[in-house]
Write a protein that holds these residues in place. Structure first.
Motif, PDB file in Angstrom:
ATOM      1  N   PRO A  46      51.761 -29.242 -24.234  1.00 47.59           N
ATOM      2  CA  PRO A  46      51.386 -27.827 -24.335  1.00 47.59           C
ATOM      3  C   PRO A  46      50.978 -27.217 -22.988  1.00 47.59           C
ATOM      4  CG  PRO A  46      49.806 -29.198 -25.516  1.00 47.59           C
ATOM      5  CD  PRO A  46      50.914 -30.080 -25.074  1.00 47.59           C
ATOM      6  N   VAL A  47      50.368 -27.997 -22.122  1.00 46.61           N
ATOM      7  CA  VAL A  47      50.010 -27.471 -20.798  1.00 46.61           C
ATOM      8  C   VAL A  47      51.283 -27.150 -20.014  1.00 46.61           C
ATOM      9  CG1 VAL A  47      48.950 -28.060 -18.584  1.00 46.61           C
ATOM     10  CG2 VAL A  47      47.764 -28.593 -20.709  1.00 46.61           C
ATOM     11  N   GLY A  48      52.268 -28.046 -20.036  1.00 46.44           N
ATOM     12  CA  GLY A  48      53.538 -27.795 -19.361  1.00 46.44           C
ATOM     13  C   GLY A  48      54.279 -26.612 -19.961  1.00 46.44           C
ATOM     14  N   ALA A  49      54.212 -26.483 -21.293  1.00 45.58           N
ATOM     15  CA  ALA A  49      54.869 -25.349 -21.950  1.00 45.58           C
ATOM     16  C   ALA A  49      54.225 -24.029 -21.534  1.00 45.58           C
ATOM     17  CB  ALA A  49      54.807 -25.512 -23.466  1.00 45.58           C
ATOM     18  N   ALA A  50      52.906 -23.995 -21.449  1.00 44.53           N
ATOM     19  CA  ALA A  50      52.212 -22.770 -21.047  1.00 44.53           C
ATOM     20  C   ALA A  50      52.545 -22.400 -19.608  1.00 44.53           C
ATOM     21  CB  ALA A  50      50.704 -22.935 -21.220  1.00 44.53           C
ATOM     22  N   VAL A  51      52.549 -23.390 -18.708  1.00 42.91           N
ATOM     23  CA  VAL A  51      52.885 -23.125 -17.307  1.00 42.91           C
ATOM     24  C   VAL A  51      54.329 -22.625 -17.193  1.00 42.91           C
ATOM     25  CG1 VAL A  51      53.253 -24.227 -15.060  1.00 42.91           C
ATOM     26  CG2 VAL A  51      51.189 -24.708 -16.354  1.00 42.91           C
ATOM     27  N   GLY A  52      55.239 -23.276 -17.886  1.00 37.95           N
ATOM     28  CA  GLY A  52      56.641 -22.854 -17.861  1.00 37.95           C
ATOM     29  C   GLY A  52      56.835 -21.460 -18.429  1.00 37.95           C
ATOM     30  N   TYR A  53      56.161 -21.157 -19.536  1.00 34.40           N
ATOM     31  CA  TYR A  53      56.282 -19.828 -20.141  1.00 34.40           C
ATOM     32  C   TYR A  53      55.778 -18.752 -19.184  1.00 34.40           C
ATOM     33  CZ  TYR A  53      55.459 -15.830 -23.136  1.00 34.40           C
ATOM     34  OH  TYR A  53      55.449 -14.564 -23.664  1.00 34.40           O
ATOM     35  N   LEU A  54      54.627 -19.010 -18.584  1.00 35.19           N
ATOM     36  CA  LEU A  54      54.085 -18.015 -17.646  1.00 35.19           C
ATOM     37  C   LEU A  54      55.000 -17.831 -16.443  1.00 35.19           C
ATOM     38  CD1 LEU A  54      50.279 -18.864 -17.782  1.00 35.19           C
ATOM     39  CD2 LEU A  54      51.461 -16.880 -18.765  1.00 35.19           C
ATOM     40  N   ALA A  55      55.580 -18.921 -15.948  1.00 38.27           N
ATOM     41  CA  ALA A  55      56.491 -18.814 -14.804  1.00 38.27           C
ATOM     42  C   ALA A  55      57.739 -18.017 -15.178  1.00 38.27           C
ATOM     43  CB  ALA A  55      56.876 -20.198 -14.306  1.00 38.27           C
ATOM     44  N   ILE A  56      58.322 -18.309 -16.340  1.00 36.60           N
ATOM     45  CA  ILE A  56      59.531 -17.592 -16.776  1.00 36.60           C
ATOM     46  C   ILE A  56      59.212 -16.123 -17.034  1.00 36.60           C
ATOM     47  CG2 ILE A  56      61.188 -17.387 -18.667  1.00 36.60           C
ATOM     48  CD1 ILE A  56      61.065 -20.454 -18.849  1.00 36.60           C
ATOM     49  N   ARG A  57      58.078 -15.874 -17.681  1.00 42.52           N
ATOM     50  CA  ARG A  57      57.699 -14.483 -17.965  1.00 42.52           C
ATOM     51  C   ARG A  57      57.467 -13.703 -16.676  1.00 42.52           C
ATOM     52  NH1 ARG A  57      52.797 -12.495 -21.863  1.00 42.52           N
ATOM     53  NH2 ARG A  57      53.245 -10.287 -21.611  1.00 42.52           N
ATOM     54  N   THR A  58      56.882 -14.356 -15.680  1.00 45.46           N
ATOM     55  CA  THR A  58      56.630 -13.686 -14.402  1.00 45.46           C
ATOM     56  C   THR A  58      57.933 -13.438 -13.642  1.00 45.46           C
ATOM     57  OG1 THR A  58      54.474 -14.755 -14.271  1.00 45.46           O
ATOM     58  CG2 THR A  58      55.361 -13.843 -12.235  1.00 45.46           C
ATOM     59  N   LEU A  59      58.828 -14.420 -13.640  1.00 43.12           N
ATOM     60  CA  LEU A  59      60.052 -14.313 -12.849  1.00 43.12           C
ATOM     61  C   LEU A  59      61.102 -13.394 -13.462  1.00 43.12           C
ATOM     62  CD1 LEU A  59      60.447 -18.015 -11.707  1.00 43.12           C
ATOM     63  CD2 LEU A  59      59.698 -16.072 -10.330  1.00 43.12           C
ATOM     64  N   VAL A  60      61.323 -13.485 -14.774  1.00 40.51           N
ATOM     65  CA  VAL A  60      62.418 -12.731 -15.386  1.00 40.51           C
ATOM     66  C   VAL A  60      61.976 -11.777 -16.483  1.00 40.51           C
ATOM     67  CG1 VAL A  60      64.170 -14.457 -14.864  1.00 40.51           C
ATOM     68  CG2 VAL A  60      62.951 -14.572 -17.025  1.00 40.51           C
ATOM     69  N   GLY A  61      60.671 -11.697 -16.743  1.00 41.02           N
ATOM     70  CA  GLY A  61      60.185 -10.792 -17.778  1.00 41.02           C
ATOM     71  C   GLY A  61      60.385  -9.351 -17.375  1.00 41.02           C
ATOM     72  N   GLY A  62      60.669  -8.533 -18.342  1.00 41.96           N
ATOM     73  CA  GLY A  62      60.866  -7.111 -18.070  1.00 41.96           C
ATOM     74  C   GLY A  62      59.539  -6.415 -17.809  1.00 41.96           C
ATOM     75  N   SER A  63      59.539  -5.093 -17.911  1.00 41.84           N
ATOM     76  CA  SER A  63      58.327  -4.325 -17.656  1.00 41.84           C
ATOM     77  C   SER A  63      57.231  -4.638 -18.676  1.00 41.84           C
ATOM     78  CB  SER A  63      58.642  -2.826 -17.683  1.00 41.84           C
ATOM     79  OG  SER A  63      59.181  -2.476 -18.953  1.00 41.84           O
ATOM     80  N   ASN A  64      57.626  -5.010 -19.890  1.00 38.00           N
ATOM     81  CA  ASN A  64      56.638  -5.374 -20.906  1.00 38.00           C
ATOM     82  C   ASN A  64      56.389  -6.886 -20.951  1.00 38.00           C
ATOM     83  OD1 ASN A  64      59.063  -6.170 -21.950  1.00 38.00           O
ATOM     84  ND2 ASN A  64      58.798  -5.162 -23.925  1.00 38.00           N
ATOM     85  N   GLY A  65      57.014  -7.624 -20.069  1.00 36.20           N
ATOM     86  CA  GLY A  65      56.810  -9.076 -20.006  1.00 36.20           C
ATOM     87  C   GLY A  65      57.681  -9.875 -20.948  1.00 36.20           C
ATOM     88  N   ALA A  66      58.549  -9.209 -21.717  1.00 37.60           N
ATOM     89  CA  ALA A  66      59.414  -9.919 -22.655  1.00 37.60           C
ATOM     90  C   ALA A  66      60.573 -10.581 -21.908  1.00 37.60           C
ATOM     91  CB  ALA A  66      59.959  -8.961 -23.702  1.00 37.60           C
TER      92      ALA A  66
END
Length: 175
Positions: A46-66
């Motif tokens: 779960p720690v790796g999943a949270a870090v990965g999700y935040l990285a993906i959301r930051t890098l490719v997330g739109g204006s609303n973070g989706a």
């Protein structure tokens, strides 16, 4: 669907925890140490999943973070490819060494074919429930529901009555 995936992951973690804790217990003789190391290895996911999700959301997330579905599809495909290559790298050489190389390769190909078939059947089932299909003749989406496309029944009297057990194959006549 999310609940089913969460349940599958939770069930998968039981044998994974056992496979981590049993060797540690037999190596050290300490149940406490086996439990601690097993819990630490379980928390890594779960720690790796949270870090990965935040990285993906930051890098490719739109204006609303989706995260766009296309990006998620590419990521899922990449992860699946990595898992298959690791499995092939770890499982095929020992099976070839034991003389069972062809059987394991046939099993692998059969499993992949079964997965592809199940995905096609699930897609057809979803389309059947929604009442929409892509016509093989025109390539356009059409509806199988009489109230949505009465012209499909060519002006017959029963155009408003739904048919029982009708199969929406492209070979059926479309007006």
């Amino acid at each position: 669907m999310g609940v089913a995936i969460a349940a599958a992951i939770a069930l998968h973690n039981i044998p994974e925890g056992i496979s981590v804790s049993v060797p540690i217990y037999y190596a050290t003789g300490s149940r406490r140490r086996a439990f601690v190391y097993s819990a630490l290895s379980g928390l890594a996911e779960p720690v790796g999943a949270a870090v990965g999700y935040l990285a993906i959301r930051t890098l490719v997330g739109g204006s609303n973070g989706a995260v766009p579905p296309e990006v998620m599809g590419v990521l899922f495909g990449g992860v699946a490819g990595i898992m298959v290559s690791i499995s092939l790298d770890e499982l095929l050489p020992p099976s070839r060494a034991s003389g069972q190389g062809h059987g394991s390769l046939f099993g692998l190909e059969g499993g992949m074919a079964l997965m592809a078939l199940s995905l096609l059947l699930m897609q057809a089932s979803r389309q059947r429930r929604a009442g929409t299909f892509v016509s093989a003749q025109t390539g356009r989406q059409r509806s199988d529901r009489p109230d949505e496309s009465p012209s499909r029944f060519c002006g017959r009297e029963d155009a408003r009555k739904p048919r029982r057990n009708s199969i929406p194959w492209p070979s059926r006549r479309v007006c």
